[in-house]
Design an enzyme around this catalytic site. Sequence first.
Site, mmCIF file in Angstrom:
data_model
loop_
_atom_site.group_PDB
_atom_site.id
_atom_site.type_symbol
_atom_site.label_atom_id
_atom_site.label_comp_id
_atom_site.label_asym_id
_atom_site.label_seq_id
_atom_site.Cartn_x
_atom_site.Cartn_y
_atom_site.Cartn_z
ATOM 1 N N HIS A 78 -54.211 17.379 -38.066
ATOM 2 C CA HIS A 78 -54.229 16.124 -37.322
ATOM 3 C C HIS A 78 -54.688 14.976 -38.203
ATOM 4 C CE1 HIS A 78 -54.301 17.804 -32.929
ATOM 5 N NE2 HIS A 78 -53.282 18.223 -33.635
ATOM 6 N N TYR A 206 -60.228 11.726 -26.622
ATOM 7 C CA TYR A 206 -61.615 11.636 -26.139
ATOM 8 C C TYR A 206 -61.648 10.472 -25.150
ATOM 9 C CZ TYR A 206 -63.358 14.595 -30.000
ATOM 10 O OH TYR A 206 -63.606 15.630 -30.864
ATOM 11 N N PRO A 297 -71.473 18.996 -28.646
ATOM 12 C CA PRO A 297 -70.164 19.265 -29.256
ATOM 13 C C PRO A 297 -69.253 18.045 -29.451
ATOM 14 C CG PRO A 297 -70.178 19.994 -26.983
ATOM 15 C CD PRO A 297 -71.572 19.556 -27.288
ATOM 16 N N LYS A 301 -69.023 19.224 -34.644
ATOM 17 C CA LYS A 301 -69.724 19.454 -35.910
ATOM 18 C C LYS A 301 -70.390 20.821 -36.052
ATOM 19 C CE LYS A 301 -68.770 15.727 -37.934
ATOM 20 N NZ LYS A 301 -67.356 16.088 -38.039
ATOM 21 N N TYR A 390 -66.161 11.959 -38.743
ATOM 22 C CA TYR A 390 -65.392 12.967 -37.996
ATOM 23 C C TYR A 390 -64.677 13.916 -38.960
ATOM 24 C CZ TYR A 390 -62.828 15.021 -34.113
ATOM 25 O OH TYR A 390 -62.345 15.901 -33.175
#
Length: 397
Positions: A78, A206, A297, A301, A390
């Site tokens: 991604h 998200y 979560p 990570k 990220y």
Amino acid sequence: MPPRTSLTTPVAIIGGGPAGLLLSHLLHRSGIDNTVLEMRDRDYTVQRVRAGVLEHDSVELLTEEGLGDRLHAEGLRHEGIYLQFAGQRHHIDFADLVGRHVWIYGQQEVVKDLIAAHDANNTPARYGVSDVEVVGIDGDAPSVRFSQGGEDFEVACDFVVGADGFHGVSRLAIPEARRTTFERDYDFGWLGILAHTPPSSDELIYALHERGFALLSMRSPTVSRLYLQVPPDEDIADWPDDRIWDELDTRLGLPGWTLERGEIFDKGVTPMRSFVSTPMRDGRLFLAGDAAHIVPPTGAKGLNSAIADVALLRRGLVEHYQRQDDATLDAYSETQLSRTWQTQYFSTWMTRMLHTFTGPNAEFDHRVQLGQLAQLVDSRSARAHLAEFYTGLPITR
Ligand code: FAD
Ligand code: DHB
């Protein structure tokens, strides 16, 4: 009582989750023998549904170490994620912002690949051990006592690595007077499902919604993974499949976009916590992964932090055995705690930005979150900040 059977190994690793199995594999590739002690049976460790996102450097490391074949064939690369709020979806393009990306590949698959590598190397973990006890970490000759199949053992070693997760025993081998824990609780958890349905988005979504956070993720072109923010003690029995899909529709829905439904084949509620235990080393005992730190979560990570810990531990142990150089081992706790607190920062930041909170300031705080997200999607430097974290801090190896 019959005497304990004596065993020896240079490095005794407690816990056959991703941290323990990966460290064992890395040490094996570097010519350092080791023994992994896992309390569950092998099938159980493979069936646990957990994390799904691998950072850029995690994938590089796994690939370098011969664990990349299935990951590259079946994993999904991604280039970014979507952030959704106030009825709009915005793409955060990691590839453009920081030239890095992430991979969607379930933790279960990583564990399966590790077990296959251990089988191929004829270095399987010892499964089904009980009564694990760490002894003598203050001296030069530590050992681990355990039972297996009705027999008692003691394995003498140079080092013990505690990779036995949050509920493990290793951390507790450090005397309380020398250990400090830092914790933060949240008044919500995540309800997670796996469903036989093609992901309704090309990349993860998200979403902040006034009814709570939602996340669309996936495991493969035919399996979706979705999460909903719920109270931490929510009873999964109160969530029949239709209610889950309806709530996901409400929180993730946008005009002109449909969330595809399918057969739910796994569901559960995970509480959320932040936790750090310091130091990560005491004498001959080193802690790695969830045994030392837990993050909420939202930043994906947990698994990646465990990988980073064992990558540095391998380097330290190799330098110890090959060059009698302990500089990396001596700095391990400080180095990884600095990394851990940076990861805690990111995970807390993502969690606070994307979940709804209760209490007298809730309405105000929700609008602050919308302001924060609006600035984030408008500002390239703010997006780059998210992208940098990220896709992952560097993994030293
Ligand atoms: P673990 O995976 O916990 O492995 C520890 C191992 O030690 C286990 O196999 C355990 O059986 C064994 N063990 C425990 N005690 C003993 C003992 N006394 N003796 C011998 N063996 C022992 N992270 C994310 O990034 N995204 C997610 O969506 C996500 N979901 C999660 C869901 C759940 C339910 C949980 C618990 C964690 C989740 N995480 C997630 C976190 C991520 O999965 C962990 O960070 C990761 O598993 C850490 O790996 P580990 O090897 O350190 O610990
Ligand atoms: C997944 C889990 C996470 O915690 C996250 O932030 C993204 C994806 C997952 O399980 O797919």
